[in-house]
Design a protein around this motif. Structure first.
Motif, short mmCIF file in Angstrom:
data_model
loop_
_atom_site.label_atom_id
_atom_site.label_comp_id
_atom_site.label_asym_id
_atom_site.label_seq_id
_atom_site.Cartn_x
_atom_site.Cartn_y
_atom_site.Cartn_z
N ALA A 1 0.90 -1.30 -0.05
CA ALA A 1 0.02 -0.02 0.05
C ALA A 1 0.96 1.27 -0.08
O ALA A 1 0.47 2.13 -0.78
CB ALA A 1 -0.92 -0.01 1.23
N ALA A 2 2.09 1.26 0.56
CA ALA A 2 3.02 2.39 0.81
C ALA A 2 3.57 2.63 -0.52
O ALA A 2 3.36 3.94 -0.98
CB ALA A 2 4.16 2.08 1.86
N ALA A 3 3.93 1.67 -1.28
CA ALA A 3 4.35 1.67 -2.75
C ALA A 3 3.46 2.29 -3.72
O ALA A 3 3.68 3.19 -4.47
CB ALA A 3 4.96 0.37 -3.05
N GLY A 4 2.00 1.75 -3.52
CA GLY A 4 1.16 2.20 -4.45
C GLY A 4 0.87 3.68 -4.08
O GLY A 4 0.58 4.54 -4.94
N ALA A 5 0.68 3.98 -2.83
CA ALA A 5 0.34 5.53 -2.51
C ALA A 5 1.52 6.49 -2.90
O ALA A 5 1.11 7.39 -3.43
CB ALA A 5 0.37 5.40 -0.86
N GLY A 6 2.62 5.77 -2.82
CA GLY A 6 4.15 6.75 -3.23
C GLY A 6 3.88 6.97 -4.58
O GLY A 6 4.10 8.08 -5.16
N ALA A 21 7.31 7.89 -4.37
CA ALA A 21 6.72 8.89 -4.55
C ALA A 21 7.86 9.72 -5.75
O ALA A 21 7.34 10.62 -6.38
CB ALA A 21 6.45 9.94 -3.48
N ALA A 22 9.09 9.52 -5.47
CA ALA A 22 10.12 10.19 -6.33
C ALA A 22 10.28 9.53 -7.90
O ALA A 22 10.79 9.93 -8.87
CB ALA A 22 11.67 10.13 -5.70
N VAL A 23 9.39 8.31 -8.05
CA VAL A 23 9.68 7.61 -9.29
C VAL A 23 9.08 8.11 -10.27
O VAL A 23 9.82 8.48 -11.62
CB VAL A 23 8.84 6.18 -9.15
N PRO A 35 3.00 6.45 10.64
CA PRO A 35 3.32 5.13 10.25
C PRO A 35 4.74 4.94 10.52
O PRO A 35 5.57 6.04 10.90
CB PRO A 35 3.32 5.37 8.51
N ASN A 36 5.18 3.75 10.54
CA ASN A 36 6.69 3.56 10.80
C ASN A 36 7.47 4.05 9.81
O ASN A 36 7.17 4.09 8.59
CB ASN A 36 6.82 1.92 11.53
N ARG A 37 8.89 3.88 10.29
CA ARG A 37 9.65 4.40 9.17
C ARG A 37 10.03 3.65 8.04
O ARG A 37 10.33 4.22 6.72
CB ARG A 37 11.32 4.50 9.97
N ARG A 38 9.95 2.43 8.23
CA ARG A 38 10.06 1.77 7.02
C ARG A 38 8.87 1.98 5.81
O ARG A 38 9.20 2.25 4.71
CB ARG A 38 10.13 0.02 7.16
N VAL A 39 7.48 2.09 6.29
CA VAL A 39 6.54 2.29 5.58
C VAL A 39 6.77 3.91 4.86
O VAL A 39 6.53 4.11 3.70
CB VAL A 39 5.33 2.27 6.30
N LEU A 40 7.12 4.69 5.78
CA LEU A 40 7.19 6.13 5.34
C LEU A 40 8.54 6.12 4.22
O LEU A 40 8.34 6.87 3.39
CB LEU A 40 7.56 6.82 6.57
N ALA A 41 9.42 5.41 4.40
CA ALA A 41 10.89 5.25 3.68
C ALA A 41 10.18 4.87 2.20
O ALA A 41 10.56 5.46 1.05
CB ALA A 41 11.73 4.60 4.11
N ILE A 42 9.44 3.75 2.32
CA ILE A 42 8.97 3.02 0.89
C ILE A 42 8.03 4.12 0.10
O ILE A 42 8.19 4.33 -0.96
CB ILE A 42 8.18 1.75 1.11
#
Length: 441
Positions: free
Chosen positions: A258-263, A304-306, A292-299
């Motif tokens: 979900a984090a990847a999709g959101a980004g 989001a930069a892609v 969110p935890n740091r890993r989720v936020l980092a992903i």
């Protein structure tokens, strides 16, 4: 007696008495602001000081429909009667597709009051994105993207007023065999109406299922539905809403997918419209609330930069696009000449039209306490005010505000269900606008 004593507090009459006067005052101010915007707009037009618009502050013309709105009125009445009960009784997984179907039906029936071709007619205009697809076909998308900024002045109004991604999406739709503005309008309507589900999912994760269920009938029957068919801003609404919903899911469930999709979706927003940059206030509010935890936020941030990296690699530099679009806007006739002093106020009146009296009445209750719902509504309002004060949105905001106004509608969840009178007011306003206003979108 014990049972009766436990049941007495449920209606909570005292709090409702305290909030009603505030709601009435706000609704009266809402009505006066809208009427004032139309009166002053008419005076400016008569004095030759308003440009382009026949019915300022809307980019529209006056008209009168009669029997054409009867099917929509019947559907609206049925929805007012049924939706509150469905929102309360249906299982959540069933309620979401039912709400999407209801929103789509309401959108389509409203549009068809203008004729059978009403769904795709707005996209057939020579100023719209489909009219600019020949330039993409001629040299291919890579060449078109690389030269987009330098050739901007030769493109259609909406192509040169936005980043390249909306045009590329419609080109990709053609490439997979879905040619014509009929398919484009289907994409816009499906995406725009799906925002009802995405916003409800966000509210459920951030503020609880009860508020999400209470909000759904108001999301379905919002007056802004009139601009879901068929302005591309409705597509932007869907993308932004799902980006925010996936952010909430990722934060609450620690979901990397979900984090990847959101980004990825968040990364597309500035490349759909320059005016979507303030929409980032909504996922930011979700992140602040959900932590969110740091890993989720980092992903999320990495993904989001892609899209920005892909566009930069392809030759489109976003700041250059902003500068070129602003230059073409300033030298163009019409919209750049509109009065800032008038539209900075009138734009807010148009927002009031989009969200309706039910939302206006509930705003004091939303901000009376620090609640998750207040963060979401407040974030949307901050985005609107940022664009409004900047002066880049002088008119035509009935479509531009759509990605923001849908979130402001969440204030209506403060009304105690079934709230059918407020829903009827929303439907009545929607039908009145459709009957009296011929929109260009």
């Amino acid at each position: 007696m014990a049972t009766g004593e436990l049941e007495r507090p449920r209606p909570r009459p005292a709090p409702r008495k305290r909030t009603r006067p505030h709601g009435r005052i706000v609704v009266a101010a809402w009505a006066l602001l809208i009427m004032g915007a139309f009166v002053v707009g008419d005076l400016l037009k008569r004095a030759g000081l308003a440009t382009e618009d026949e019915l300022p502050p809307l980019h529209a013309a006056p008209r009168l429909l009669t029997w054409q709105v009867v099917p929509a009125a019947c559907l609206g009445g049925a929805a007012v009667a049924v939706l509150p009960s469905l929102a309360r009784l249906l299982p959540w997984r069933v309620l979401l597709p039912v709400s999407w179907a209801a929103s789509t039906s309401w959108t389509v029936v409203l549009a068809l009051t203008d004729g059978l071709d009403a769904l795709h007619r707005p996209l057939d205009a020579p100023t719209e994105y489909p009219a600019g697809l020949d330039a993409v076909r001629a040299g291919g998308p890579a060449e078109w993207l690389r030269t987009f900024t330098e050739r901007l002045g030769g493109y259609t109004t909406h192509v040169r007023g936005h980043p390249p991604l909306p045009t590329l999406v419609l080109w990709a739709l053609e490439e997979i065999g879905l040619r014509g503005t009929g398919w484009s309008s289907a994409l816009v309507v499906a995406s725009g109406t799906s925002a009802v589900v995405a916003i409800a999912v966000t509210v459920r994760h951030i503020a609880g299922e009860t508020l999400a269920r209470r909000a759904l009938p108001f999301l379905v029957l919002a007056p802004l539905t009139l601009w879901i068919a068929t302005a591309m801003d409705a597509f932007f609404l869907g993308v932004g809403a799902w980006a925010t919903a996936l952010t909430a899911i990722a934060a609450k469930r620690n979901s990397f997918v979900a984090a990847a999709g959101a980004g990825l979706l968040l990364g597309t927003l500035p490349y759909f419209s320059y005016g979507l940059l303030p929409l980032f206030a909504l996922p930011l509010a979700v992140v602040i609330l959900a932590r969110p935890n740091r890993r989720v936020l980092a992903i999320l941030l990495c993904c989001a930069a892609v899209v920005p990296l892909a566009f930069a690699t392809g030759g489109f530099w976003w700041p250059d696009g902003v500068a070129a679009t602003r230059e073409t806007y300033l030298i163009s006739r019409g919209s750049a000449q509109r009065s800032y002093a008038y539209f900075v106020i009138a734009n807010i009146a148009v927002l009031g039209l989009l969200v309706g009296p039910a939302t206006a009445s509930a705003l004091p209750a939303v901000f009376s306490r620090r609640r998750p719902l207040a963060w979401l509504v407040g974030a949307a309002l901050v985005g609107v005010l940022a664009l409004d004060v900047s002066g880049v949105t002088k008119g035509e905001v009935e479509r531009i505000w759509v990605p923001y106004a849908a979130w402001v509608l969440l204030a209506s969840a403060q009304h105690d269900p079934p709230a059918r009178r407020w829903l009827a007011a929303q439907v009545g306003l929607t039908l009145a606008i459709q009957a009296l206003v011929q929109s260009h979108w």
